[in-house]
Design a protein around this motif. Sequence first.
Motif, PDB file in Angstrom:
ATOM      1  N   LEU A  11       0.838  -1.193   0.000  1.00 57.92           N
ATOM      2  CA  LEU A  11       0.000   0.000   0.000  1.00 57.92           C
ATOM      3  C   LEU A  11       0.874   1.244   0.000  1.00 57.92           C
ATOM      4  CD1 LEU A  11      -2.802  -0.880   2.592  1.00 57.92           C
ATOM      5  CD2 LEU A  11      -2.818  -1.210   0.119  1.00 57.92           C
ATOM      6  N   GLN A  15      -2.733   5.379   1.130  1.00 58.04           N
ATOM      7  CA  GLN A  15      -3.644   4.250   1.353  1.00 58.04           C
ATOM      8  C   GLN A  15      -3.577   3.780   2.806  1.00 58.04           C
ATOM      9  OE1 GLN A  15      -2.218   1.706  -1.872  1.00 58.04           O
ATOM     10  NE2 GLN A  15      -4.254   1.764  -2.806  1.00 58.04           N
ATOM     11  N   ARG A  16      -2.423   3.865   3.410  1.00 55.86           N
ATOM     12  CA  ARG A  16      -2.291   3.481   4.829  1.00 55.86           C
ATOM     13  C   ARG A  16      -3.067   4.435   5.725  1.00 55.86           C
ATOM     14  NH1 ARG A  16       3.107   1.757   3.113  1.00 55.86           N
ATOM     15  NH2 ARG A  16       3.181  -0.499   3.438  1.00 55.86           N
ATOM     16  N   LEU A  19      -6.611   3.569   5.309  1.00 54.42           N
ATOM     17  CA  LEU A  19      -6.919   2.338   6.036  1.00 54.42           C
ATOM     18  C   LEU A  19      -7.118   2.622   7.517  1.00 54.42           C
ATOM     19  CD1 LEU A  19      -7.185  -0.733   6.325  1.00 54.42           C
ATOM     20  CD2 LEU A  19      -4.669  -0.869   6.391  1.00 54.42           C
ATOM     21  N   ILE A  29     -13.820  -5.589   6.832  1.00 58.98           N
ATOM     22  CA  ILE A  29     -12.567  -5.718   6.068  1.00 58.98           C
ATOM     23  C   ILE A  29     -12.843  -5.816   4.568  1.00 58.98           C
ATOM     24  CG2 ILE A  29     -10.502  -7.125   5.735  1.00 58.98           C
ATOM     25  CD1 ILE A  29     -10.548  -5.620   8.361  1.00 58.98           C
ATOM     26  N   ILE A  32     -13.540  -2.436   3.265  1.00 59.02           N
ATOM     27  CA  ILE A  32     -12.291  -1.656   3.250  1.00 59.02           C
ATOM     28  C   ILE A  32     -11.458  -2.008   2.019  1.00 59.02           C
ATOM     29  CG2 ILE A  32     -10.083  -1.294   4.426  1.00 59.02           C
ATOM     30  CD1 ILE A  32     -11.557  -1.579   7.080  1.00 59.02           C
ATOM     31  N   ALA A  33     -11.375  -3.312   1.703  1.00 61.99           N
ATOM     32  CA  ALA A  33     -10.604  -3.764   0.544  1.00 61.99           C
ATOM     33  C   ALA A  33     -11.182  -3.178  -0.739  1.00 61.99           C
ATOM     34  CB  ALA A  33     -10.592  -5.295   0.489  1.00 61.99           C
ATOM     35  N   LEU A  36     -10.277   0.554  -0.929  1.00 65.82           N
ATOM     36  CA  LEU A  36      -8.864   0.783  -1.264  1.00 65.82           C
ATOM     37  C   LEU A  36      -8.492   0.226  -2.641  1.00 65.82           C
ATOM     38  CD1 LEU A  36      -7.162  -0.024   2.175  1.00 65.82           C
ATOM     39  CD2 LEU A  36      -7.678   2.228   1.201  1.00 65.82           C
ATOM     40  N   THR A  42      -4.589  -8.534   1.120  1.00 69.00           N
ATOM     41  CA  THR A  42      -3.636  -7.418   1.235  1.00 69.00           C
ATOM     42  C   THR A  42      -3.948  -6.585   2.474  1.00 69.00           C
ATOM     43  OG1 THR A  42      -3.388  -7.307  -1.170  1.00 69.00           O
ATOM     44  CG2 THR A  42      -2.745  -5.350   0.072  1.00 69.00           C
ATOM     45  N   VAL A  43      -5.224  -6.405   2.750  1.00 65.69           N
ATOM     46  CA  VAL A  43      -5.631  -5.646   3.939  1.00 65.69           C
ATOM     47  C   VAL A  43      -5.213  -6.381   5.201  1.00 65.69           C
ATOM     48  CG1 VAL A  43      -7.575  -4.647   5.208  1.00 65.69           C
ATOM     49  CG2 VAL A  43      -7.551  -4.599   2.705  1.00 65.69           C
ATOM     50  N   TYR A  44      -5.421  -7.701   5.239  1.00 65.69           N
ATOM     51  CA  TYR A  44      -5.033  -8.478   6.422  1.00 65.69           C
ATOM     52  C   TYR A  44      -3.507  -8.430   6.639  1.00 65.69           C
ATOM     53  CZ  TYR A  44      -9.649 -10.507   7.264  1.00 65.69           C
ATOM     54  OH  TYR A  44     -10.975 -10.689   7.592  1.00 65.69           O
ATOM     55  N   GLU A  46      -1.521  -6.060   5.688  1.00 67.80           N
ATOM     56  CA  GLU A  46      -1.170  -4.699   6.091  1.00 67.80           C
ATOM     57  C   GLU A  46      -1.507  -4.460   7.564  1.00 67.80           C
ATOM     58  OE1 GLU A  46       0.314  -0.871   5.904  1.00 67.80           O
ATOM     59  OE2 GLU A  46       0.534  -2.542   4.487  1.00 67.80           O
TER      60      GLU A  46
END
Length: 348
Positions: A11, A15-16, A19, A29, A32-33, A36, A42-44, A46
């Motif tokens: 990310l 993007q962080r 998040l 989640i 959120i994915a 983004l 990728t979210v998990y 991160e």
Amino acid sequence: MRAKKRPYKCLTWLQRLELERLMKAKLPIKQIALTLGVHISTVYRELKRGECELLNYDWTTRKDYSPQIAEEKRKVNATARGAGLKIGNDYALANYIEKRIVDDGLSPLAVIGEIRHNKMPFATSICVKTLYNYIAKGVFLRLTLDKLPFRGKRVKSYRKVQAAKLPRGESIEKRPAEIAERKTFGHWEMDCIVGKREAGKVFLTLSERLTRKEIILLMPNRKAESVVNALDILERRYKDAFPAIFKSITVDNGAEFSDCQRMERSYKDENRKRTKIYYCHPYSSYERGTNERLNREIRRKCPKGTDFESYTQEDVQRVEDWVNAYPRGILGFETSAFLFENHISNII
């Protein structure tokens, strides 16, 4: 058709931050994915990367996401990217390379060529380009770029100069073509290397065109008489084999090579020739290219400005031995000394 796997991407900093805002809003989640524009995994990943422990007002702790921590971990991980050092823990190879370049004065190409030519039993094999990269990155303890003998390519321009007068002997224009082709043993090029004082001791250097064998003789001065005496010494050294070993010698038009007749004739019999002398065109040192190149090697041991007055023939012999023991790429990383002795054994 099987779908092409997408490359993994971290990310961005924005993007962080996004998040972090979405996590505080307690969105699912999956949503959120989608927001983004990344995969849910990728979210998990991160969230795990930026996981931190925060203190609550009641002195209890909770797990939360920190974009700052995630960004710092990304930067640290980025420094470890790329393939590891191929040389690895092969300390024997590293020490050998370091010794041959720093202590013995070889180039990276010569060291790698020598290792391969002699099939030396190291656990690792690296190419010349990799070795240069390691030197630039500071992998070695003592070996740095400033320790290398030459850096970059030398580009020279040559000019054809019309002779103002006849040469003192036979012109190089009349030299047989086979000598230029380097297919025959026993054809040499000769020059002088001057020390700190023009009128003092000098080196007389002879370079054999086929094997690149170098002979260095210490002379008291740069006079024609001294050159004749030096050739007499060589004739005494090789005796009756001298004409077969020194079939021809190519020189420039310097005053020290002015006595063509005495250089060509045998010291034992004035009516017998021991060699043939050819003269280059004026200002055409490239016509003695082998000799010029090997003189450059000698200058690594005896830089310009070196005072030769304290030198003995034993000192000169050490320089000569070093030049002739150098593994050369043009010789298949064999040494001049080895090839020269092979030819000599067929003559003597």
